[in-house]
Design a protein around this motif. Structure first.
Motif, PDB file in Angstrom:
ATOM      1  N   PHE A   9      -3.764  -2.089  -7.197  1.00 28.72           N
ATOM      2  CA  PHE A   9      -4.367  -2.291  -5.881  1.00 28.72           C
ATOM      3  C   PHE A   9      -5.378  -3.442  -5.925  1.00 28.72           C
ATOM      4  O   PHE A   9      -5.497  -4.206  -4.958  1.00 28.72           O
ATOM      5  N   THR A  12       0.828  -1.202   0.000  1.00 25.75           N
ATOM      6  CA  THR A  12       0.000   0.000   0.000  1.00 25.75           C
ATOM      7  C   THR A  12       0.866   1.256   0.000  1.00 25.75           C
ATOM      8  O   THR A  12       0.328   2.372  -0.108  1.00 25.75           O
ATOM      9  N   LEU A  30       0.178   3.906  -2.634  1.00 26.77           N
ATOM     10  CA  LEU A  30      -1.016   4.711  -2.388  1.00 26.77           C
ATOM     11  C   LEU A  30      -0.696   5.861  -1.440  1.00 26.77           C
ATOM     12  O   LEU A  30      -1.112   7.003  -1.667  1.00 26.77           O
ATOM     13  N   ASN A  38       4.445  -1.884  -6.007  1.00 26.88           N
ATOM     14  CA  ASN A  38       3.396  -2.889  -6.122  1.00 26.88           C
ATOM     15  C   ASN A  38       3.974  -4.275  -6.416  1.00 26.88           C
ATOM     16  O   ASN A  38       3.252  -5.278  -6.316  1.00 26.88           O
TER      17      ASN A  38
END
Length: 307
Positions: free
Chosen positions: A132, A103, A106, A248
């Protein structure tokens, strides 16, 4: 176009960090978590000592305001990230910890928009959304055992992810002004001082077998030393949100490492989630009509000392 070398540096850093939850979980299941953490960062700090004469720390180019930001980055990046992550990973699988830590893009994207006034391009936004979705799929396919301790551990790991996002946003102007090596060394030393105070009791009682000490040594020099240098170098040449997208890959590497090295479960859903993450990364690299400039701050982001 951002340097391919910078992207490669970030990618290697992410792979090293993706393996970090695997090494951390192995170590914390066999020794005091904070003791292992303190020894690891003591090794890292000592490894930076040979570059001390080249840092020119006493010269006028190191502005007073920059020192405040360096101190904040050191505490947030070393203590704020590593303490909650190390304590939390006792109660979650390495693969799931990697999912939670992914995360970070983000947090980096959100903090870049709020603090640095970055504007997200459409491909980058779509890439974040798809990646995500892959993270969520990985989470579902990782066979979670729901319990109070798991939720507590997950919350701590998520706190660490937020702290790393804050560090990545704040350190960008510093590495562009002073260079990745100098900033990495200074923030490492600053952050390690309070960390050693926190971890001192556990360090004195830590006992590992030969394999454990080897893992601890490689872990300290790999993710923490080499990974930090490569990440800061990449951030000096790649916009934060785009660099953050590569994070990611974190859960893909962590799940693969957990399956291979810790015999953690692997399912078809987990493989599908990893594929979705990769698709999201590819989408994020597409060019929008407004070009890469839209990822940069609306106004140049200057170090605090020049404002």
């Amino acid at each position: 176009m951002p340097s391919r070398v910078a992207f490669a540096a970030i990618l290697v850093a992410v792979v090293l960090w993706g393996l970090a939850p695997v090494a951390t979980r192995y170590l914390v299941l066999n020794a005091d978590p904070l003791g292992v953490l303190g020894i690891r960062f003591a090794l890292c700090s000592l490894a930076y000592l040979p570059v001390l004469p080249w840092l020119r720390l006493g010269t006028a180019e190191w502005h007073r305001r920059s020192w405040w930001l360096l101190a904040a980055c050191g505490i947030v990046g070393v203590v704020g990230y590593n303490v909650p992550m190390t304590l939390g990973i006792r109660d979650v699988h390495a693969g799931f910890a990697g999912i939670l830590l992914s995360t970070e893009p983000l947090w980096i994207a959100l903090l870049s928009v709020v603090v640095l006034k970055h504007r997200l391009t459409a491909p980058l936004a779509w890439g974040l959304a798809v990646a995500f979705a892959g993270v969520v799929t990985l989470s579902v396919g990782n066979g979670l055992a729901v319990s109070a301790s798991m939720f507590g551990g997950a919350a701590l790991v998520l706190l660490g992810a937020f702290m790393w996002g804050a560090y990545s946003v704040a350190v960008g102007p510093l590495v562009r002004r002073y260079g990745a090596l100098r900033v990495s060394a200074v923030t490492m030393w600053i952050g390690t001082v309070p960390l050693l105070v926190i971890c001192a009791p556990g360090m004195l009682s830590t006992s590992l077998d030969a394999t454990g000490w080897l893992v601890l040594f490689l872990y300290g020099l790999g993710p923490n030393l080499v990974g930090m240098l490569l990440w800061n170098f990449g951030l000096s040449r790649v916009p934060g949100p785009r660099a953050g997208l590569l994070l990611n890959l974190y859960p893909v590497v962590s799940v693969a490492g957990g399956v291979t090295l810790l015999d953690e479960p692997l399912t078809l859903t987990t493989l599908l989630g990893g594929l979705i993450v990769l698709v999201g990364l590819l989408l994020s690299q597409l060019r929008s009509g407004s070009g890469a400039a839209s990822e940069e701050p609306a106004k140049p982001a200057r170090p605090p000392a020049t404002r």
